[in-house]
Design a protein around this motif. Structure first.
Motif, mmCIF file in Angstrom:
data_model
loop_
_atom_site.group_PDB
_atom_site.id
_atom_site.type_symbol
_atom_site.label_atom_id
_atom_site.label_comp_id
_atom_site.label_asym_id
_atom_site.label_seq_id
_atom_site.Cartn_x
_atom_site.Cartn_y
_atom_site.Cartn_z
ATOM 1 N N MET A 1 0.806 -1.294 -0.060
ATOM 2 C CA MET A 1 -0.074 0.138 -0.083
ATOM 3 C C MET A 1 0.946 1.213 -0.046
ATOM 4 O O MET A 1 0.558 2.150 -0.602
ATOM 5 N N GLN A 2 2.038 1.308 0.700
ATOM 6 C CA GLN A 2 2.926 2.575 0.649
ATOM 7 C C GLN A 2 3.594 2.751 -0.589
ATOM 8 O O GLN A 2 3.631 3.580 -1.247
ATOM 9 N N ALA B 1 2.509 1.533 -3.345
ATOM 10 C CA ALA B 1 1.261 1.974 -4.383
ATOM 11 C C ALA B 1 0.997 3.330 -4.338
ATOM 12 O O ALA B 1 0.899 4.314 -5.154
ATOM 13 N N SER B 2 1.154 3.824 -3.023
ATOM 14 C CA SER B 2 0.716 5.199 -2.850
ATOM 15 C C SER B 2 1.805 6.219 -3.505
ATOM 16 O O SER B 2 1.802 7.248 -4.067
ATOM 17 N N ILE B 3 3.176 5.862 -3.192
ATOM 18 C CA ILE B 3 4.251 6.590 -3.700
ATOM 19 C C ILE B 3 4.365 6.738 -5.267
ATOM 20 O O ILE B 3 4.348 7.767 -5.817
ATOM 21 N N ASN B 4 4.009 5.451 -5.845
ATOM 22 C CA ASN B 4 3.984 5.366 -7.133
ATOM 23 C C ASN B 4 2.942 6.133 -7.818
ATOM 24 O O ASN B 4 3.219 7.017 -8.679
ATOM 25 N N ARG B 5 2.000 6.312 -7.130
ATOM 26 C CA ARG B 5 0.640 6.956 -7.504
ATOM 27 C C ARG B 5 0.930 8.383 -7.570
ATOM 28 O O ARG B 5 0.418 9.555 -8.318
ATOM 29 N N LYS B 6 1.715 9.048 -6.513
ATOM 30 C CA LYS B 6 2.124 10.468 -6.072
ATOM 31 C C LYS B 6 3.139 10.733 -7.366
ATOM 32 O O LYS B 6 3.090 11.876 -7.972
ATOM 33 N N GLU C 1 -1.983 2.686 -12.132
ATOM 34 C CA GLU C 1 -2.952 1.993 -11.179
ATOM 35 C C GLU C 1 -2.152 0.880 -10.396
ATOM 36 O O GLU C 1 -1.114 0.286 -11.228
ATOM 37 N N THR C 2 -2.352 0.642 -9.485
ATOM 38 C CA THR C 2 -1.868 -0.703 -8.792
ATOM 39 C C THR C 2 -3.080 -1.866 -8.587
ATOM 40 O O THR C 2 -3.842 -1.554 -8.174
#
Length: 164
Positions: A100-101, A103-108, A114-115
Protein backbone atom coordinates in the motif's frame (compact mmCIF):
# COMPACT_ATOMS: atom_id res chain seq x y z
CA UNK A 1 -9.33 -5.81 -20.68
CA UNK A 2 -6.65 -3.35 -19.71
CA UNK A 3 -3.77 -2.83 -22.10
CA UNK A 4 -0.36 -3.46 -20.52
CA UNK A 5 0.53 -4.49 -16.98
CA UNK A 6 3.90 -4.87 -15.33
CA UNK A 7 4.64 -7.43 -12.63
CA UNK A 8 7.90 -6.32 -10.99
CA UNK A 9 10.03 -8.23 -8.53
CA UNK A 10 13.39 -9.75 -7.75
CA UNK A 11 12.28 -13.28 -8.70
CA UNK A 12 15.43 -14.74 -7.13
CA UNK A 13 14.29 -17.38 -8.06
CA UNK A 14 10.85 -17.38 -9.63
CA UNK A 15 8.47 -19.58 -7.62
CA UNK A 16 5.18 -21.29 -8.33
CA UNK A 17 3.55 -18.48 -6.35
CA UNK A 18 4.99 -15.90 -8.76
CA UNK A 19 3.86 -18.00 -11.71
CA UNK A 20 0.35 -18.21 -10.28
CA UNK A 21 0.18 -14.40 -10.22
CA UNK A 22 1.66 -14.17 -13.74
CA UNK A 23 -0.86 -16.64 -15.16
CA UNK A 24 -3.78 -14.91 -13.47
CA UNK A 25 -2.58 -11.48 -14.66
CA UNK A 26 -2.23 -12.95 -18.14
CA UNK A 27 -5.96 -13.77 -17.99
CA UNK A 28 -6.83 -10.16 -17.07
CA UNK A 29 -4.46 -8.02 -19.15
CA UNK A 30 -3.68 -7.99 -22.87
CA UNK A 31 0.07 -7.85 -22.26
CA UNK A 32 2.06 -8.60 -19.09
CA UNK A 33 5.68 -7.60 -18.63
CA UNK A 34 7.46 -9.53 -15.89
CA UNK A 35 10.13 -7.05 -14.85
CA UNK A 36 13.15 -8.34 -12.96
CA UNK A 37 14.48 -5.69 -10.62
CA UNK A 38 18.18 -5.09 -10.26
CA UNK A 39 18.32 -4.09 -6.59
CA UNK A 40 21.71 -2.64 -5.63
CA UNK A 41 20.91 -3.20 -1.95
CA UNK A 42 20.68 -6.99 -2.33
CA UNK A 43 23.24 -9.58 -3.33
CA UNK A 44 21.29 -11.85 -5.68
CA UNK A 45 21.65 -15.61 -5.77
CA UNK A 46 21.06 -15.68 -9.53
CA UNK A 47 22.27 -13.01 -11.93
CA UNK A 48 19.74 -10.79 -13.73
CA UNK A 49 20.33 -12.77 -16.96
CA UNK A 50 19.80 -16.09 -15.18
CA UNK A 51 16.57 -14.88 -13.57
CA UNK A 52 15.26 -13.55 -16.88
CA UNK A 53 16.01 -16.88 -18.59
CA UNK A 54 14.39 -18.92 -15.81
CA UNK A 55 11.22 -16.83 -16.04
CA UNK A 56 11.21 -16.93 -19.86
CA UNK A 57 11.34 -20.72 -19.72
CA UNK A 58 8.46 -20.70 -17.21
CA UNK A 59 6.18 -18.44 -19.27
CA UNK A 60 6.97 -19.57 -22.82
CA UNK A 61 3.45 -21.01 -23.16
CA UNK A 62 1.94 -17.53 -22.62
CA UNK A 63 2.46 -15.44 -25.79
CA UNK A 64 1.22 -12.22 -24.14
CA UNK A 65 3.90 -12.36 -21.43
CA UNK A 66 7.27 -10.70 -21.91
CA UNK A 67 10.24 -10.80 -19.52
CA UNK A 68 12.57 -7.84 -19.08
CA UNK A 69 14.97 -6.39 -16.51
CA UNK A 70 15.21 -2.88 -15.11
CA UNK A 71 16.91 -0.76 -12.49
CA UNK A 72 15.89 2.51 -10.92
CA UNK A 73 12.42 3.70 -10.04
CA UNK A 74 9.58 1.43 -11.01
CA UNK A 75 7.37 4.32 -12.18
CA UNK A 76 10.11 5.47 -14.56
CA UNK A 77 10.24 2.00 -16.06
CA UNK A 78 6.42 1.85 -16.23
CA UNK A 79 6.40 5.12 -18.20
CA UNK A 80 9.25 3.92 -20.42
CA UNK A 81 7.38 0.79 -21.53
CA UNK A 82 4.02 2.59 -21.58
CA UNK A 83 2.30 0.28 -19.09
CA UNK A 84 -1.03 1.13 -17.46
CA UNK A 85 -0.94 -1.01 -14.35
CA UNK A 86 1.42 -2.46 -11.78
CA UNK A 87 0.45 -5.96 -10.61
CA UNK A 88 1.39 -6.99 -7.08
CA UNK A 89 0.74 -10.27 -5.29
CA UNK A 90 -0.29 -10.27 -1.64
CA UNK A 91 0.37 -13.20 0.69
CA UNK A 92 -0.44 -11.70 4.07
CA UNK A 93 -1.51 -8.53 5.86
CA UNK A 94 2.16 -7.56 6.26
CA UNK A 95 2.53 -7.61 2.46
CA UNK A 96 -0.48 -5.31 2.14
CA UNK A 97 1.02 -2.67 4.44
CA UNK A 98 4.25 -2.51 2.44
CA UNK A 99 2.52 -2.71 -0.94
CA UNK A 100 0.00 0.00 0.00
CA UNK A 101 2.88 2.37 0.80
CA UNK A 102 4.62 1.51 -2.46
CA UNK A 103 1.40 1.97 -4.45
CA UNK A 104 0.79 5.32 -2.78
CA UNK A 105 4.23 6.70 -3.61
CA UNK A 106 4.02 5.35 -7.15
CA UNK A 107 0.65 7.07 -7.58
CA UNK A 108 2.12 10.30 -6.19
CA UNK A 109 5.05 10.14 -8.62
CA UNK A 110 2.94 9.03 -11.59
CA UNK A 111 -0.82 9.67 -11.08
CA UNK A 112 -1.85 7.78 -14.22
CA UNK A 113 -0.48 4.43 -13.04
CA UNK A 114 -2.81 2.05 -11.19
CA UNK A 115 -1.76 -0.77 -8.88
CA UNK A 116 -3.69 -4.03 -9.16
CA UNK A 117 -3.45 -6.28 -6.09
CA UNK A 118 -3.97 -10.02 -6.43
CA UNK A 119 -4.31 -12.31 -3.45
CA UNK A 120 -1.94 -15.24 -3.74
CA UNK A 121 -3.53 -18.63 -4.10
CA UNK A 122 -3.73 -20.07 -0.56
CA UNK A 123 -1.49 -22.99 -1.50
CA UNK A 124 1.36 -20.49 -2.04
CA UNK A 125 0.68 -18.13 0.87
CA UNK A 126 3.80 -19.29 2.75
CA UNK A 127 6.04 -19.33 -0.31
CA UNK A 128 8.88 -16.90 -0.96
CA UNK A 129 12.11 -16.99 -2.94
CA UNK A 130 14.05 -16.77 0.34
CA UNK A 131 12.33 -19.87 1.73
CA UNK A 132 12.94 -21.76 -1.51
CA UNK A 133 16.67 -20.93 -1.43
CA UNK A 134 16.97 -21.93 2.21
CA UNK A 135 15.21 -25.25 1.68
CA UNK A 136 17.20 -25.97 -1.50
CA UNK A 137 20.48 -25.14 0.21
CA UNK A 138 19.96 -28.10 2.52
CA UNK A 139 19.17 -30.41 -0.39
CA UNK A 140 15.47 -30.74 0.43
CA UNK A 141 12.85 -31.32 -2.26
CA UNK A 142 11.56 -28.03 -3.72
CA UNK A 143 9.70 -29.63 -6.64
CA UNK A 144 6.29 -28.38 -5.51
CA UNK A 145 7.62 -24.88 -4.93
CA UNK A 146 9.31 -24.07 -8.26
CA UNK A 147 9.25 -25.42 -11.83
CA UNK A 148 11.59 -28.34 -12.58
CA UNK A 149 14.07 -26.19 -14.54
CA UNK A 150 14.34 -23.77 -11.59
CA UNK A 151 14.88 -26.66 -9.19
CA UNK A 152 17.72 -27.87 -11.44
CA UNK A 153 19.21 -24.36 -11.63
CA UNK A 154 19.12 -24.08 -7.83
CA UNK A 155 20.89 -27.42 -7.45
CA UNK A 156 23.61 -26.41 -9.92
CA UNK A 157 24.05 -22.98 -8.34
CA UNK A 158 24.48 -24.47 -4.86
CA UNK A 159 26.95 -27.04 -6.20
CA UNK A 160 28.93 -24.25 -7.84
CA UNK A 161 28.80 -22.14 -4.66
CA UNK A 162 29.91 -25.06 -2.47
CA UNK A 163 32.87 -25.83 -4.79
CA UNK A 164 34.04 -22.23 -4.86
Amino acid sequence: MANKAIYPGSFDPVTNGHLDIIERAYNVFDHVVVAVLHNRKKEPFFSIDQRVKLIEESVKHMPGVEVDAFHGLLVDYVKEIKADTIVRGLRAVSDFEYEMQAASINRKLEPGVETFFMMTNHQYSYLSSSIVKEVAEYGADVSGLVPAHVEEALRKQFEKKNRG
